[in-house]
Design a protein around this motif. Structure first.
Motif, PDB file in Angstrom:
ATOM      1  N   HIS A  83      10.279  15.078  37.764  1.00 32.40           N
ATOM      2  CA  HIS A  83      10.167  16.494  37.378  1.00 32.40           C
ATOM      3  C   HIS A  83      10.863  17.433  38.351  1.00 32.40           C
ATOM      4  O   HIS A  83      11.417  18.448  37.930  1.00 32.40           O
ATOM      5  N   ASN A 141      13.694  19.247  32.254  1.00 34.09           N
ATOM      6  CA  ASN A 141      14.407  20.211  33.094  1.00 34.09           C
ATOM      7  C   ASN A 141      15.741  20.661  32.510  1.00 34.09           C
ATOM      8  O   ASN A 141      16.369  21.597  33.013  1.00 34.09           O
ATOM      9  N   ASP A 159      13.490  24.725  35.376  1.00 36.17           N
ATOM     10  CA  ASP A 159      13.068  24.653  36.782  1.00 36.17           C
ATOM     11  C   ASP A 159      12.652  26.017  37.313  1.00 36.17           C
ATOM     12  O   ASP A 159      11.709  26.131  38.111  1.00 36.17           O
ATOM     13  N   HIS A 170       9.299  27.106  34.725  1.00 33.74           N
ATOM     14  CA  HIS A 170       8.188  26.198  34.417  1.00 33.74           C
ATOM     15  C   HIS A 170       6.851  26.768  34.898  1.00 33.74           C
ATOM     16  O   HIS A 170       5.873  26.830  34.127  1.00 33.74           O
TER      17      HIS A 170
END
Length: 811
Positions: free
Chosen positions: A140, A426, A436, A439
């Motif tokens: 992530h 992403n 990114d 989020h």
């Protein structure tokens, strides 16, 4: 001799490294203009800006980059504060009467002081280095290089913050991902949960807030070299340092910076009927009927995802009642309203390709995009589809209209689930940035959207916004978060007070648990009862669970039902006190749950203690978090006497004491000198009578003067405090010789109509029957209970006037 010389060189080099910052950063110049103090170095510029005398913002702008003033967290406008400047030797000091920055020109260093005491200093400050991946988030948080801001810590500092985690109160020595992510069925330890925050608090009574929403890490001295590091993939190199003379000052200053929680509707302090989930209108109504039949108070029901489909998977994005199961939703909501029960619906931010709204979402262009501008389609547990781009005005408006239509049914609350977001590759792009970058603020902006949509539907009704994830400042949108899908086990219960206490310190005062635990088929009546007993003294009382076992007390064993009802009844009796805590949070930013080191900041033994906590200022709570316990050690804060609310036993503060446990309740104590207001028993907050108070005064001969306040308003209307539609009752007690004098006064807002109140006034710890009692100079008789040493008076009080009680005590 050569070895000695080399050793001295290494020592000197070590000292220079310790007290300097980035050895390659060189001071060039400084200036002050329009309230901003700037320092230019060879590789960038520092900008220092005061929001108040106790809040200072620092931004580093590397060479080649532009200043980015966009903050998702901060709403306070910088105040013009009086600053001083001096340049002595190599030190430039710029600051207010309390908080200062010291720029050492050679060797270069940035450090901060408060009231001339050192707070923290930058170590290397800003720099770039290869990204160090963590196994926990390796799929992530992906990058080759990350940007960092590095600080020095002192050996003894205890660190808090980082959002919602289960790590113990001291979060030092951990590297914490800043990436909102759910963990199903966690127990006593979890490094990463739904609600991460770029916030660090120190036992030295300061807070650092890193003002950048991009994903990254907080490294709280994981290498044990006295280093704190903020790491990000991109974005602002900005942080605010917040100081104060007390812990209350620090958290209140942070609330000023990022926004204060609006007043919630009073019904949110009642009991919720909630589970995953009610499959039909019939089941929903039958559940509330059972509460009514069993005479267990209830104020709201939360309907999980079956309201828009029969299946868990493939239905997200329908946003319409599934008429096979919920044939007459408006009638259902109306029936519930007639029973004084509010309806809350779950919603999610995804539109699946199998849902009713997929074609519309694509045609209306309200979904986030992939790299070539098509709707971003990805697959996860619930199905295949996309996520609503709430950062795009069209997407925001489309989603708001959904909530407006649901409000037309009479729905008065919304639950935003999966808002971490649960799944967000992403490579997804929103109108204002990448996955990114956005989020961690998706839930934050979603809460804003729901809050605003609720006010569009009814501008004078307080919204109810239940959300699983958010960001710094989410409290200003009325967000009520919970601790996620915790295991239904003793291990799951154990960290719950710690998580709520930590979040309250970080501005998120309504963090609460799925009472009883969410995940797992663990039928344990003792666990269930202890969890609900803790729930009486946490912000929201909401039993909730998956479908393997019932969360509602009406479906539990007779013994569990009896214990649950006792706890729920206590919750309702506490309504006036709890509502005042809500107002205190709204007005001052104070958390409802408070660690004991707020009371004793210099007691090192309390800095990592969460076995007991303060509920507001005057109630000490010690939850029972282990099975089968017969006794429990409780620390009683020094400087007060503490009254057992069940037995009236008085315990002197400043000690740990073993107390005997009851299965019916957890240890709870009232502070000596406090006024605790209680309500009549009720089945709904809608029947709360604020014209009546059962007022408890805990008389303590060592407290010669005591004053407390009680906030009251209609419990429904927005901006009551701001509009003067409130009343604050003042209670003051004084000891004058052998007389105990108690005065009642009221501060009435300009748009509040005072009324007469009936007060059943009980004074505890009266050793002997009083000689005389006078109310406004008229002699009266009270009821004295020699067993419990209490005196009860019945008082009618016109709150337009003062009321004075004088009691002649016997020696």
């Amino acid at each position: 001799m050569r070895k000695l010389f080399l050793s001295l060189l290494f020592i000197i080099a070590g000292i220079i490294c310790l007290f300097s910052q980035n050895p390659e950063r060189v001071y060039q110049s400084h200036s002050e203009e329009n309230g901003i103090f700037s320092v230019t170095t060879n590789d960038g510029k520092y900008l220092f800006k005061y929001y108040s005398t106790e809040i200072l913002e620092t931004t580093f702008v590397p060479n080649g980059e532009e200043t980015n003033a966009n903050s998702h967290a901060v709403i306070l406008q910088p105040n013009k504060v009086e600053t001083t400047y001096k340049y002595v030797g190599n030190d430039i000091t710029y600051g207010t009467e309390g908080l200062s920055v010291i720029v050492t020109t050679e060797p270069f260093k940035i450090s901060y002081t408060y009231n001339d005491d050192s707070l923290i200093s930058e170590k290397r400050g800003y720099y770039k280095s290869p990204h160090e991946s963590m196994e926990l988030v390796k799929d992530h948080i992906i990058a080759d290089v990350s940007e960092k801001i590095e600080f020095n810590l002192t050996e003894e500092e205890v660190l808090y913050g980082g959002g919602s985690r289960a790590l113990g109160m001291n979060r030092r020595w951990h590297r914490l991902p800043l990436y909102n992510r759910a963990q199903y069925g966690y127990q006593s330890y979890s490094e990463l949960l739904n609600f991460t925050l770029p916030v660090v608090l120190s036992s030295k009574k300061y807070m650092l807030h890193f003002d950048n929403s991009t994903i990254g890490y907080l490294d709280l001295d994981s290498r044990k070299d006295n280093t704190l590091t903020y790491e990000t993939l991109s974005g602002r190199k900005t942080y605010q340092i917040i100081a104060g003379n007390s812990w209350y000052d620090v958290v209140e200053n942070y609330a000023e910076l990022t926004g204060k929680q609006p007043m919630l509707p009073r019904w949110t302090l009642g009991n919720f009927s909630s589970r995953f989930g009610y499959h039909s209108q019939k089941e929903t109504l039958e559940t509330i009927d059972k509460f009514k039949k069993d005479e267990i108070p209830v104020d709201a029901i939360i309907i999980d995802l079956y309201w828009f489909g029969k299946e868990i998977q493939g239905t997200l994005g329908n946003f319409e009642f599934y008429r096979d199961s919920f044939p007459e939703p408006k009638q259902m909501v109306d029936v519930l309203k007639s029973q004084n029960v509010e309806t809350t619906l779950i919603t999610e931010p995804y539109v699946l390709k199998t849902s009713k709204h997929w074609d519309e979402a694509v045609n209306e262009d309200i979904l986030a995009k992939d790299s070539i501008g098509n709707p971003a389609v990805f697959e996860f547990y619930f199905g295949k589809g996309g996520i609503i781009d709430i950062f795009k005005p069209k997407g925001e408006r489309w989603f708001k209209d959904i909530y407006n239509r649901l409000s037309d049914y009479g729905v008065n609350g919304f639950w935003g689930d999966l808002g971490e977001p649960e799944e967000l590759p992403n490579w997804v792009n929103f109108e204002t940035g990448s996955a990114d970058e956005l989020h961690n603020i998706y839930g934050h902006n979603w809460a804003k959207l729901v809050y605003e949509a609720s006010l569009e539907s009814n501008s004078n009704r307080r919204p109810f916004v239940l959300m699983r994830a958010g960001y710094s400042g989410s409290q200003r949108y009325g967000m009520i978060p919970w601790t996620g899908d915790v295991s239904r086990s003793w291990g799951g219960l154990k960290p719950q007070p710690e998580i709520a206490l930590q979040m309250g310190m970080q501005g998120i005062a309504y963090m609460h648990s799925d009472l009883g635990g969410f995940a797992g088929a663990n039928l344990d009546d003792e666990l269930y009862a202890r969890w609900l007993q803790y729930g009486v003294f946490q912000p929201i009382f909401r039993p909730h669970a998956d479908e393997t076992l019932a969360s509602e007390p009406v479906y539990r064993s007779e013994k569990a039902k009896k214990l649950a009802n006792f706890a729920i009844q206590m919750r309702y009796r506490m309504l006036p006190y709890n509502y005042h805590l809500m107002a205190e949070n709204h007005i001052k930013g104070r958390p409802l749950m408070r660690p004991l080191f707020f009371e004793e900041p210099n007691n090192a033994d309390l800095l990592e203690y969460s076995d007991a906590y303060l509920w507001g200022n005057d109630i000490l709570v010690s939850p029972v978090l282990e099975a089968g316990k017969k006794t429990q050690e409780v620390y009683f804060p020094r400087g007060s006497m503490w009254f057992d609310i069940e037995t009236d036993e008085v315990i002197e503060g400043g000690q740990k004491k073993s107390v005997t446990l009851s299965e019916s309740f957890i240890p709870v104590y009232a502070r000596g000198g406090s006024f605790i207001p209680l309500a009549k028993p009720m089945q709904s907050t809608k029947s709360y009578d604020d014209g009546y108070l059962q007022l408890q005064y805990y008389h303590d001969v060592t407290v010669t003067k005591s004053q407390r306040h009680l906030y009251m308003d209609d419990g429904i209307t927005t901006n009551t405090f701001e509009n003067g539609a409130y009343q604050i009752l003042d209670f003051e007690a004084k000891i004058r010789g052998s007389w105990l004098e108690i005065e009642f006064n009221a501060n009435n807002g300009k748009n509040f109509t005072p009324r007469t109140k009936t007060i059943d006034f009980t004074i505890h710890n009266i050793e002997k029957k009083p000689k005389r009692i006078k109310i406004n100079n008229e002699k009266v008789n009270g009821t004295y209970n020699s067993q419990y040493k209490t005196l009860t008076l019945n008082i009618d009080w016109d709150t337009n006037t003062e009321k004075k009680v004088r009691i002649k005590l016997r020696k």
